[in-house]
Design an enzyme around this catalytic site. Structure first.
Site, PDB file in Angstrom:
ATOM      1  N   HIS A   1     121.810  50.866  53.155  1.00 36.60           N
ATOM      2  CA  HIS A   1     120.570  51.249  52.742  1.00 36.60           C
ATOM      3  C   HIS A   1     120.086  51.182  51.267  1.00 36.60           C
ATOM      4  O   HIS A   1     121.081  51.200  50.445  1.00 36.60           O
ATOM      5  CB  HIS A   1     120.022  52.707  53.307  1.00 36.60           C
TER       6      HIS A   1
ATOM      7  N   ASP B   1     112.239  57.538  46.268  1.00 38.07           N
ATOM      8  CA  ASP B   1     112.048  58.212  47.279  1.00 38.07           C
ATOM      9  C   ASP B   1     111.951  59.614  47.033  1.00 38.07           C
ATOM     10  O   ASP B   1     112.382  60.132  45.663  1.00 38.07           O
ATOM     11  CB  ASP B   1     113.205  57.775  48.232  1.00 38.07           C
TER      12      ASP B   1
ATOM     13  N   ASN C   1     125.857  52.642  54.438  1.00 34.65           N
ATOM     14  CA  ASN C   1     125.326  51.823  55.628  1.00 34.65           C
ATOM     15  C   ASN C   1     124.450  50.550  54.982  1.00 34.65           C
ATOM     16  O   ASN C   1     123.791  50.078  56.014  1.00 34.65           O
ATOM     17  CB  ASN C   1     124.718  52.733  56.680  1.00 34.65           C
TER      18      ASN C   1
ATOM     19  N   GLU D   1     116.631  52.478  56.031  1.00 32.84           N
ATOM     20  CA  GLU D   1     117.717  52.657  56.811  1.00 32.84           C
ATOM     21  C   GLU D   1     117.850  51.277  57.239  1.00 32.84           C
ATOM     22  O   GLU D   1     116.934  50.490  57.624  1.00 32.84           O
ATOM     23  CB  GLU D   1     117.778  53.826  57.803  1.00 32.84           C
TER      24      GLU D   1
HETATM   25  C1  GLP Z   1     120.377  58.110  48.725  1.00 35.78           C
HETATM   26  C2  GLP Z   1     119.404  57.333  48.083  1.00 35.78           C
HETATM   27  C3  GLP Z   1     119.551  56.206  47.613  1.00 35.78           C
HETATM   28  C4  GLP Z   1     121.028  55.986  46.854  1.00 35.78           C
HETATM   29  C5  GLP Z   1     121.998  56.495  47.975  1.00 35.78           C
HETATM   30  C6  GLP Z   1     123.449  56.371  47.426  1.00 35.78           C
HETATM   31  O1  GLP Z   1     120.444  57.909  49.817  1.00 35.78           O
HETATM   32  N1  GLP Z   1     118.118  57.605  48.774  1.00 35.78           N
HETATM   33  O2  GLP Z   1     118.793  55.681  46.797  1.00 35.78           O
HETATM   34  O3  GLP Z   1     121.188  54.541  46.635  1.00 35.78           O
HETATM   35  O4  GLP Z   1     121.802  57.863  48.206  1.00 35.78           O
HETATM   36  O5  GLP Z   1     123.870  57.565  46.797  1.00 35.78           O
HETATM   37  P1  GLP Z   1     124.752  57.599  45.898  1.00 35.78           P
HETATM   38  O6  GLP Z   1     124.549  56.950  44.592  1.00 35.78           O
HETATM   39  O7  GLP Z   1     125.405  59.091  45.755  1.00 35.78           O
HETATM   40  O8  GLP Z   1     126.016  57.143  46.557  1.00 35.78           O
END
Ligand code: GLP
Length: 257
Positions: free
Chosen positions: A138, A67, A136, A143
């Site tokens: 995702h 993404d 959440n 989402e």
């Molecule tokens: C973002 C990314 C996800 C990732 C998530 C969790 O939203 N788009 O791919 O898994 O954050 O991030 P973190 O690893 O910093 O908790």
């Protein structure tokens, strides 16, 4: 699904790196799906160490990132282009032309998303997809409420995700409202997946993903339908799981679990 519970972040990262290295040794032209966020940083660090100290070779690898924020240029320090370059690509020997990350500045987003899907297909599909998980539930930027069959497209970020990710920005208002993300269907097409989670604030999401009902309200629960997913989590993130799970993939033959 094979759930592996490790003691801490370092162990989790090394376990994941061992699997990536194993697959890379077996298939030097591996197609890797990559994730951003704080969770996979330890995995990237360990892969960089393996590259520098053990000669792990990325010269034939192709990567596709999950993404990118809409509206952030590649040089923005919170863009996922910047993140991947700084934390992984500039330290290994992957050719620039083998790296694919959604373009957050593209004018025709729909056409771009179709093109991205086609590029993945032309590369032979993703062999191994790395995933984090949002608090959440995702995955990538799919989402809650996302279609389980969705493909690469633009998504509106929830307030929860924008708040979670605000820690990386100078001010919460700077967090973009939209992102281009692989769809859940795109992610599910990967031949293997590794989902990582280390923080206690992910415990509910991990529980819902691994042991909860399959639902678009927890996009990560779709991994229950996948044939070869490793869920590698720390004790902190696994604290709400009720099943009993092994400590390492090497001692396990339970991929069909
Ligand atoms: C973002 C990314 C996800 C990732 C998530 C969790 O939203 N788009 O791919 O898994 O954050 O991030 P973190 O690893 O910093 O908790």
């Amino acid at each position: 699904m094979l759930v592996i519970v490790k003691n801490d972040y370092e162990e989790m990262s090394k376990e994941a790196a061992q699997i990536v290295a194993d697959r890379l040794h077996k298939k030097p032209n591996l197609v890797l799906g990559l994730a951003t966020g704080s969770t996979p940083l330890g995995l990237y660090k360990e892969l960089i160490r393996m590259h520098k100290e053990e000669g792990l070779d990325f010269s034939k690898v192709t990567t596709f990132n999950l993404d990118e924020y809409v509206g952030l240029p590649p040089g923005h320090d919170q863009s996922y282009h910047y993140f991947m370059h700084e934390n992984f690509f500039k330290h290994i020997n992957i050719p620039d032309g083998s790296v694919n990350i959604p373009d957050g500045l593209v004018s025709d987003i729909d056409a771009f998303c179709d093109w991205y899907e086609e590029e993945i297909r032309k590369a032979g599909g993703i062999d191994l997809q790395i995933l984090g998980i949002g608090s959440n539930g995702h995955i990538a930027f799919n989402e809650p409420g996302s279609s389980l069959g969705s493909r690469t497209r633009v998504k509106t970020l929830t307030e929860k995700t924008r708040q979670d990710n605000a820690r990386f920005f100078k001010s919460p208002h700077e967090v973009p409202k939209y992102a281009i993300t692989m769809g859940i269907g795109t992610i599910m097409d990967a031949k293997e997946q590794i989902l990582l989670a280390n923080d206690a604030n992910k415990a509910d999401a991990v529980k819902a993903a691994v042991e909860g009902p399959l639902t678009g309200q927890c996009p990560a629960s779709v991994i229950q339908l996948h044939r070869k997913t490793f869920v590698i989590v720390t004790k902190d993130a696994a604290v709400k799981l009720s099943g009993s799970y092994p400590g390492t993939w090497k001692s396990s033959f339970m991929l069909e679990q």
